[in-house]
Structure formats: C-alpha cells, structure tokens
Design an enzyme around this catalytic site. Structure first.
Site, PDB file in Angstrom:
ATOM      1  N   GLU A 184       0.831  -1.208   0.000  1.00 32.97           N
ATOM      2  CA  GLU A 184       0.000   0.000   0.000  1.00 32.97           C
ATOM      3  C   GLU A 184       0.864   1.256   0.000  1.00 32.97           C
ATOM      4  O   GLU A 184       0.595   2.206  -0.744  1.00 32.97           O
ATOM      5  CB  GLU A 184      -0.954  -0.030   1.197  1.00 32.97           C
ATOM      6  CG  GLU A 184      -1.951  -1.173   1.097  1.00 32.97           C
ATOM      7  CD  GLU A 184      -3.277  -0.887   1.769  1.00 32.97           C
ATOM      8  OE1 GLU A 184      -4.239  -0.570   1.047  1.00 32.97           O
ATOM      9  OE2 GLU A 184      -3.338  -0.999   3.008  1.00 32.97           O
ATOM     10  N   GLU A 219      -4.689  -8.828   2.844  1.00 34.18           N
ATOM     11  CA  GLU A 219      -5.725  -8.509   3.828  1.00 34.18           C
ATOM     12  C   GLU A 219      -6.937  -9.437   3.768  1.00 34.18           C
ATOM     13  O   GLU A 219      -7.447  -9.873   4.814  1.00 34.18           O
ATOM     14  CB  GLU A 219      -6.167  -7.045   3.655  1.00 34.18           C
ATOM     15  CG  GLU A 219      -5.191  -6.029   4.220  1.00 34.18           C
ATOM     16  CD  GLU A 219      -4.005  -5.754   3.303  1.00 34.18           C
ATOM     17  OE1 GLU A 219      -3.171  -4.903   3.671  1.00 34.18           O
ATOM     18  OE2 GLU A 219      -3.906  -6.379   2.219  1.00 34.18           O
TER      19      GLU A 219
END
Length: 266
Positions: free
Chosen positions: A120, A140
């Site tokens: 990210e 995730e």
C-alpha cells in the site's frame, strides 16, 4: 535531521534516504516508524536542498505490513509517540502516503517482503525498483481484513483492473518479475542492489531542474483523472511559468555552452 528508533534518515547528496528500520519484524509498521515517515516527508517538503527521496528497508525486507499490536501502543514500543497521534489523528495516513503526496519524487528501493501495508505504501511512491527475490501482495482478504491504505482506489489506476482485482481478491503473493510484468514496479535488479539502483535514478533526477521536476510531477498527478481538454489546460497553467524561471535560462545557457547546469531553484 529527524528519525526514530524504527526509521532512520540520512542524506546522500541531494537525496533524502528514509529507511524502515525494524528488521526483526520484517519492518512491520509501528507507531515510531509512522511518526518517522511522517516527519521525513515533511522534512523533504520543507528543505529546498532535498531534490529526491528514496524509501527503503533494512535487514533484507521492505515492509511486511501493519503491526497492529505495536500501533496500539502495547508495551514499550511507541508509547511516547501517542501524543503525536492524538495531536494529528491523520498522521498515520500521511505517513503511509494515503493523505499526503510529497512534492519531491519518491523512489522505492524494495528487497524481500513488500506486502500488505508495504504494497500500500508502495502505491504512494513514484518510481519503484525491486530485487529479484522481492515479494509483493495485498494479503488482507486472507485475514478477513480490508486494504484500507488506498489500494482499492489506487491499484486499478496504476495497473490494469483485471490484475488489480486479482491481487486484491486472491491475497496471493507476487514475485518481482510478475509485479514488473503487470506494471506495479518499474525495475527488477539483482538482490541487494535495489538501493544502489534507486540512488542512481535519484542522481539522474537531481541533475535536472528542480522547479521543472516538481512541476512535472504535480502535473502528472493533478491531470490523471481529467479529460484530455481539461488536462492540457491544467498542464499549460502549471508548465508555462517554468519557462520564465532563472533555472530554465540556466538550462538553456548550459546546453549552449556544453557544460553541466547549476540550478538555484529560481
């Protein structure tokens, strides 16, 4: 020059090198690391002598994502930074380049793990270099979590949507070669040389006119979602004033005189 126990800062000429420094945890994000990142971006923005930023990790890894226990302030690590987070509840998003874009180019030098929060943060950088054994991915969903660092928005704008959705929905790891093939990174280099290559790219950028570099970066991002007509108008408004700077005149003189230019941000 700033830094914390989990984030080191050093200068390499006109380049600011920020190193995620928690190798025992594969540089998982902690509160001290986030505070150091936040302050590093601010330092680069404020110092006109800094022309480029390189983000890397220590101990053979880039970043293995968020350490939720450390972020919560459990134990000794990070507790003395709680006041910073209370004073600016957005600090962690700025640190992860979700809510802040440095005006100087940011080059990622990746070795080893660059997963979850690491991938990210990577999406907030401008140029990306990775060692051939590096691993990328957004894990995730495998943990029942959501990649809230910006990936569901940014990733599809940076790589083809089919690849973005596969990465987001499978949570599988990607090799450096595969990451380069889909456009997530730009360079794959021998292991252990990503930082060297990133610094070489930074030196190439540092040799250019700093006002021009910053204006070009700003124009690319601010026009990304515009129509072509609006984008061209915005580009002209951003770019035309650069031609009237002392740096632009110096660049022309240096070219005519066949010498390296000396830019003064004027």
């Amino acid at each position: 020059m700033g830094g914390t126990e989990h984030l080191t800062v050093r200068r390499e000429g006109a380049t600011l090198v920020l190193t995620l420094n928690r190798p025992d945890a594969r540089n998982a994000l902690s509160l001290p690391m986030l505070v150091g990142l936040h302050d590093g971006w601010a330092e680069a923005d404020a110092d006109d002598e800094i022309r480029c930023i390189v983000l890397t990790g220590s101990g053979g890894s880039f970043c293995a994502g968020m350490d939720l226990k450390a972020l919560a302030g459990s134990g000794m690590a990070g507790e003395h930074y709680r006041d910073r987070l209370k004073a600016d509840p957005d600090l962690h998003w700025k640190a992860m380049l979700r809510h802040h874009r440095p005006r100087k180019p940011v080059i990622a030098a990746v070795e080893g793990y660059c997963v979850a929060g690491g991938t990210e943060i990577l999406q907030g950088t401008d140029i990306r270099v990775a060692g051939e054994s590096a691993t990328f991915g957004l894990f995730e969903v495998r943990r029942g979590l959501f990649p809230i660092g910006g990936s569901t928005v940014r990733l599809q704008r940076q790589i083809p949507r089919t690849h973005a959705l596969e990465m987001l929905l499978t949570g599988r790891p990607y090799t450096a070669r595969e990451a380069a093939r889909i456009g997530l990174i730009g360079h794959v280099v021998p292991d252990g040389t990503a930082l060297t290559r990133a610094l070489e790219i930074a030196e190439q950028i540092n040799a250019c006119g700093p006002l021009a570099v910053e204006a070009v970066k700003a124009s690319v991002y601010e026009t990304a979602e515009m129509t072509e007509t609006d984008g061209l108008a915005a580009e002209l408004a951003r770019g035309w004033p650069v031609f009237d700077t002392a740096d632009a005149k110096e660049g022309a003189r240096a070219f005519a005189e066949k010498r390296p230019p000396v830019y003064k941000r004027a």
